[in-house]
Design a protein around this motif. Structure first.
Motif, short mmCIF file in Angstrom:
data_model
loop_
_atom_site.label_atom_id
_atom_site.label_comp_id
_atom_site.label_asym_id
_atom_site.label_seq_id
_atom_site.Cartn_x
_atom_site.Cartn_y
_atom_site.Cartn_z
N GLY A 167 -4.17 7.13 -7.00
CA GLY A 167 -4.90 8.32 -7.40
C GLY A 167 -4.77 9.46 -6.42
N GLN A 168 -5.57 10.45 -6.64
CA GLN A 168 -5.58 11.66 -5.82
C GLN A 168 -6.50 11.46 -4.62
N GLY A 169 -6.28 12.24 -3.60
CA GLY A 169 -7.18 12.24 -2.45
C GLY A 169 -6.73 11.29 -1.36
N ARG A 170 -7.52 11.29 -0.29
CA ARG A 170 -7.21 10.49 0.89
C ARG A 170 -7.71 9.06 0.72
N VAL A 171 -6.89 8.13 1.17
CA VAL A 171 -7.24 6.71 1.12
C VAL A 171 -6.85 6.06 2.44
N TYR A 183 0.83 -1.20 0.00
CA TYR A 183 0.00 0.00 0.00
C TYR A 183 0.87 1.26 0.00
N HIS A 184 1.89 1.29 0.84
CA HIS A 184 2.79 2.45 0.89
C HIS A 184 3.52 2.63 -0.43
N LYS A 185 3.96 1.53 -1.03
CA LYS A 185 4.66 1.60 -2.33
C LYS A 185 3.71 2.10 -3.42
N ALA A 186 2.50 1.58 -3.45
CA ALA A 186 1.53 2.00 -4.46
C ALA A 186 1.17 3.47 -4.29
N TYR A 187 1.02 3.90 -3.05
CA TYR A 187 0.70 5.30 -2.79
C TYR A 187 1.85 6.20 -3.25
N ALA A 188 3.08 5.83 -2.90
CA ALA A 188 4.25 6.63 -3.28
C ALA A 188 4.42 6.71 -4.79
#
Length: 174
Positions: free
Chosen positions: A21-25, A11-16
């Motif tokens: 996408g944009q916005g909070r997850v 999850y951290h890798k995908a977010y980085a």
């Protein structure tokens, strides 16, 4: 169809990488949930509760709003507020973990069903001693406490004390 389930590390890798996408997850049970933008009532209650908690407990707890908390290898919710064991300097070089948490507070309106069915059980499994859901839809406070996490409901204006602070209560509805 097979879903891809994320670990916190994935999850951290995908977010980085910008893959979420944009916005909070937030990550709950291996699935990524996009968080709705906060409405004015939600923002108001988070802000007012933050002020109230700081005034009441700042000498005995760290008040941490809107920060993620890894509760399992596949779950990183973002509670609206947390009361953590002091001192603040503990969290200078590391994120809080479930053993640091005295109380989690979720302000719930559009997310009420998800908070009850997904987040409360995750917090319970992680050993969080107490969770408050500020139910904006029914104007009630739902309190979930270890060991059984059965909901206790409080009406507007009722004084409620977090377990960690004995009888030092808050009039929860701000």
């Amino acid at each position: 169809m097979v879903k891809h389930r994320f670990t916190v590390e994935d999850y951290h890798k995908a977010y980085a990488a910008g893959a979420l996408g944009q916005g909070r997850v937030e990550l709950l049970n291996g699935e990524v949930y996009h968080m709705s933008p906060m409405g004015y009532r939600h923002r108001y209650f988070v802000t007012a509760l933050t002020e109230m908690l700081v005034k009441t407990f700042s000498e005995r707890a760290v008040v941490m709003p809107q920060c993620s908390l890894i509760v399992a290898p596949d779950s990183e919710p973002e509670p609206d507020l947390m009361l953590l064991k002091p001192p603040l300097s503990t969290y200078k070089d590391r994120d809080p973990n479930p053993q640091d948490v005295l109380l989690v507070i979720e302000v719930s309106d559009t997310t009420l069903a998800q908070d009850r069915s997904l987040k409360v059980p995750l917090y319970a499994q992680a050993g969080i001693p107490e969770v408050w859901l500020v139910n904006l839809l029914e104007e009630k406070l739902e309190v979930y406490r270890a060991p059984d996490y059965q909901p206790i409901y409080f009406d507007k204006g009722t004084l409620v004390a977090p377990l960690a602070f004995g009888e030092d209560g808050l009039e929860w509805w701000v």
